[in-house]
Design a protein around this motif. Sequence first.
Motif, PDB file in Angstrom:
ATOM      1  N   ALA A 203       0.834  -1.214   0.000  1.00 58.26           N
ATOM      2  CA  ALA A 203       0.000   0.000   0.000  1.00 58.26           C
ATOM      3  C   ALA A 203       0.860   1.251   0.000  1.00 58.26           C
ATOM      4  CB  ALA A 203      -0.920  -0.016   1.221  1.00 58.26           C
ATOM      5  N   ARG A 204       1.937   1.223   0.788  1.00 58.12           N
ATOM      6  CA  ARG A 204       2.833   2.374   0.854  1.00 58.12           C
ATOM      7  C   ARG A 204       3.542   2.578  -0.492  1.00 58.12           C
ATOM      8  NH1 ARG A 204       7.367   3.090   5.612  1.00 58.12           N
ATOM      9  NH2 ARG A 204       7.966   5.248   5.114  1.00 58.12           N
ATOM     10  N   LEU A 205       3.930   1.446  -1.105  1.00 58.23           N
ATOM     11  CA  LEU A 205       4.594   1.522  -2.403  1.00 58.23           C
ATOM     12  C   LEU A 205       3.670   2.123  -3.467  1.00 58.23           C
ATOM     13  CD1 LEU A 205       7.195   0.798  -3.941  1.00 58.23           C
ATOM     14  CD2 LEU A 205       6.190  -1.438  -4.405  1.00 58.23           C
ATOM     15  N   ASN A 206       2.405   1.698  -3.451  1.00 59.43           N
ATOM     16  CA  ASN A 206       1.426   2.248  -4.402  1.00 59.43           C
ATOM     17  C   ASN A 206       1.222   3.740  -4.186  1.00 59.43           C
ATOM     18  OD1 ASN A 206       1.025  -0.231  -5.650  1.00 59.43           O
ATOM     19  ND2 ASN A 206      -0.672  -0.797  -4.301  1.00 59.43           N
ATOM     20  N   ASP A 207       1.171   4.126  -2.901  1.00 58.56           N
ATOM     21  CA  ASP A 207       0.966   5.545  -2.567  1.00 58.56           C
ATOM     22  C   ASP A 207       2.139   6.389  -3.062  1.00 58.56           C
ATOM     23  OD1 ASP A 207      -0.415   7.735  -1.061  1.00 58.56           O
ATOM     24  OD2 ASP A 207       1.475   7.706   0.045  1.00 58.56           O
ATOM     25  N   ARG A 208       3.362   5.881  -2.830  1.00 57.74           N
ATOM     26  CA  ARG A 208       4.536   6.620  -3.291  1.00 57.74           C
ATOM     27  C   ARG A 208       4.616   6.650  -4.821  1.00 57.74           C
ATOM     28  NH1 ARG A 208       3.875   7.931   0.922  1.00 57.74           N
ATOM     29  NH2 ARG A 208       5.285   8.136   2.711  1.00 57.74           N
ATOM     30  N   GLY A 209       4.169   5.579  -5.464  1.00 55.54           N
ATOM     31  CA  GLY A 209       4.144   5.548  -6.931  1.00 55.54           C
ATOM     32  C   GLY A 209       3.189   6.579  -7.494  1.00 55.54           C
ATOM     33  N   ASN A 210       1.999   6.698  -6.879  1.00 55.38           N
ATOM     34  CA  ASN A 210       1.030   7.718  -7.317  1.00 55.38           C
ATOM     35  C   ASN A 210       1.579   9.123  -7.112  1.00 55.38           C
ATOM     36  OD1 ASN A 210      -0.832   5.764  -8.053  1.00 55.38           O
ATOM     37  ND2 ASN A 210      -1.818   5.741  -6.042  1.00 55.38           N
ATOM     38  N   ASN A 211       2.237   9.311  -5.960  1.00 52.61           N
ATOM     39  CA  ASN A 211       2.819  10.626  -5.661  1.00 52.61           C
ATOM     40  C   ASN A 211       3.921  10.974  -6.656  1.00 52.61           C
ATOM     41  OD1 ASN A 211       3.209  12.964  -3.794  1.00 52.61           O
ATOM     42  ND2 ASN A 211       5.220  12.030  -3.520  1.00 52.61           N
ATOM     43  N   LEU A 212       4.731   9.962  -7.023  1.00 55.22           N
ATOM     44  CA  LEU A 212       5.789  10.186  -8.003  1.00 55.22           C
ATOM     45  C   LEU A 212       5.197  10.571  -9.358  1.00 55.22           C
ATOM     46  CD1 LEU A 212       8.774  10.093  -8.816  1.00 55.22           C
ATOM     47  CD2 LEU A 212       8.479   7.652  -9.298  1.00 55.22           C
ATOM     48  N   GLY A 213       4.127   9.919  -9.762  1.00 51.57           N
ATOM     49  CA  GLY A 213       3.471  10.254 -11.026  1.00 51.57           C
ATOM     50  C   GLY A 213       2.958  11.682 -11.030  1.00 51.57           C
ATOM     51  N   THR A 214       2.396  12.113  -9.900  1.00 54.41           N
ATOM     52  CA  THR A 214       1.898  13.492  -9.784  1.00 54.41           C
ATOM     53  C   THR A 214       3.039  14.497  -9.875  1.00 54.41           C
ATOM     54  OG1 THR A 214       0.062  12.754  -8.378  1.00 54.41           O
ATOM     55  CG2 THR A 214       0.628  15.088  -8.307  1.00 54.41           C
ATOM     56  N   LEU A 215       4.168  14.171  -9.201  1.00 55.04           N
ATOM     57  CA  LEU A 215       5.325  15.072  -9.224  1.00 55.04           C
ATOM     58  C   LEU A 215       5.896  15.197 -10.639  1.00 55.04           C
ATOM     59  CD1 LEU A 215       7.199  13.982  -5.957  1.00 55.04           C
ATOM     60  CD2 LEU A 215       6.044  16.166  -6.367  1.00 55.04           C
ATOM     61  N   LYS A 216       5.974  14.098 -11.373  1.00 52.29           N
ATOM     62  CA  LYS A 216       6.508  14.129 -12.732  1.00 52.29           C
ATOM     63  C   LYS A 216       5.579  14.892 -13.668  1.00 52.29           C
ATOM     64  CE  LYS A 216       9.414   9.990 -12.687  1.00 52.29           C
ATOM     65  NZ  LYS A 216       9.680   8.667 -13.293  1.00 52.29           N
ATOM     66  N   GLN A 217       4.277  14.743 -13.460  1.00 51.84           N
ATOM     67  CA  GLN A 217       3.324  15.500 -14.278  1.00 51.84           C
ATOM     68  C   GLN A 217       3.466  16.996 -14.006  1.00 51.84           C
ATOM     69  OE1 GLN A 217      -0.782  14.436 -13.684  1.00 51.84           O
ATOM     70  NE2 GLN A 217      -1.538  15.961 -15.109  1.00 51.84           N
ATOM     71  N   ARG A 218       3.600  17.336 -12.730  1.00 51.39           N
ATOM     72  CA  ARG A 218       3.778  18.732 -12.358  1.00 51.39           C
ATOM     73  C   ARG A 218       5.084  19.288 -12.930  1.00 51.39           C
ATOM     74  NH1 ARG A 218       2.435  23.706 -11.924  1.00 51.39           N
ATOM     75  NH2 ARG A 218       3.371  24.856 -10.205  1.00 51.39           N
ATOM     76  N   LEU A 219       6.156  18.473 -12.907  1.00 53.94           N
ATOM     77  CA  LEU A 219       7.438  18.901 -13.460  1.00 53.94           C
ATOM     78  C   LEU A 219       7.316  19.149 -14.965  1.00 53.94           C
ATOM     79  CD1 LEU A 219      10.478  19.392 -13.186  1.00 53.94           C
ATOM     80  CD2 LEU A 219      10.831  16.943 -13.578  1.00 53.94           C
ATOM     81  N   GLY A 220       6.604  18.284 -15.657  1.00 58.64           N
ATOM     82  CA  GLY A 220       6.408  18.475 -17.097  1.00 58.64           C
ATOM     83  C   GLY A 220       5.679  19.773 -17.394  1.00 58.64           C
ATOM     84  N   GLU A 221       4.665  20.098 -16.596  1.00 62.46           N
ATOM     85  CA  GLU A 221       3.918  21.342 -16.788  1.00 62.46           C
ATOM     86  C   GLU A 221       4.805  22.556 -16.542  1.00 62.46           C
ATOM     87  OE1 GLU A 221       0.752  20.904 -14.041  1.00 62.46           O
ATOM     88  OE2 GLU A 221      -0.429  19.533 -15.299  1.00 62.46           O
TER      89      GLU A 221
END
Length: 284
Positions: A203-221
């Motif tokens: 569960a923690r791994l999934n949560d960190r994976g989702n957070n990483l995806g959000t950070l990368k999307q924000r970085l792209g923007e």
Amino acid sequence: MNTNERLPDIYEDEIDLWAYLGVLWKRKVLILSITLLCAISAAVISFLLPKSYRSEIILKVGSIGTIGGIDDVNNVAALIKSKPFLATVIQKNGLKRGGNLLKPEQIMVKTSIEKNTQLINIQAEAESPEQAVAILNAVANEVVVERHKVKFDEAMRIAKDIEADLNAQIAASEAEIRALKEGLAKIQRNPGVDAPAVILLTARLNDRGNNLGTLKQRLGEVQLANSPLRSENTRVIDPALLPEGPARPKKFLIVSLATFSGFMIGVFGAFIQESFGRRKAAKE
């Protein structure tokens, strides 16, 4: 009323028209003299009037990422025409006329905004082609380099700091994910697997994976917003060119209007002279 009854009226109108034309022909010397006098006078005056040369540039107000324009295009257009701004331009660039610094009211600057764009058309008139170009270049330099560049550079500095912070967060998140994956692999290799621990780590791994995806999307923007596609300083699109000839006085227009006015005055004078002549003849 039948056709026969209307004929005398029509005939009388034709007689009146020919009478008017006869007056004009009779007084043709007067009409021609006044017309030529006005035309020659206008030509001389237009030749003596000081010449004015006009040049123009197209300025594009810059933008900063998703914020929008560095400044409102209407505010920039109004600023350029203001006396305090022009006084600053004169002082910084030493713009002179006859050895003395120009006054703001001596600089003729006009601006117009292209509809629904960040483009401003700036026109300047001066007593020489070189001075018109110098005024425009000085105005553009004051807006682009002295004012907007400061705002743009500060905005880009903040944007780069945000980008660097996001990169740091992404690196930390990726390191944490790697550590979680290694921990989960160790637990799964143990014959006595601790099921609750596996569930918690997953569960923690999934949560960190989702957070990483959000950070990368924000970085792209942020990177897109910081790119030249979205962020650029105010710049000159079309530079000022030396005008080939004076914009004023408009000699042809002045002479044409004066010639027409002289002709009308001559016609009016012809009828007045004819009227006085007939009254004098009637008295005699």
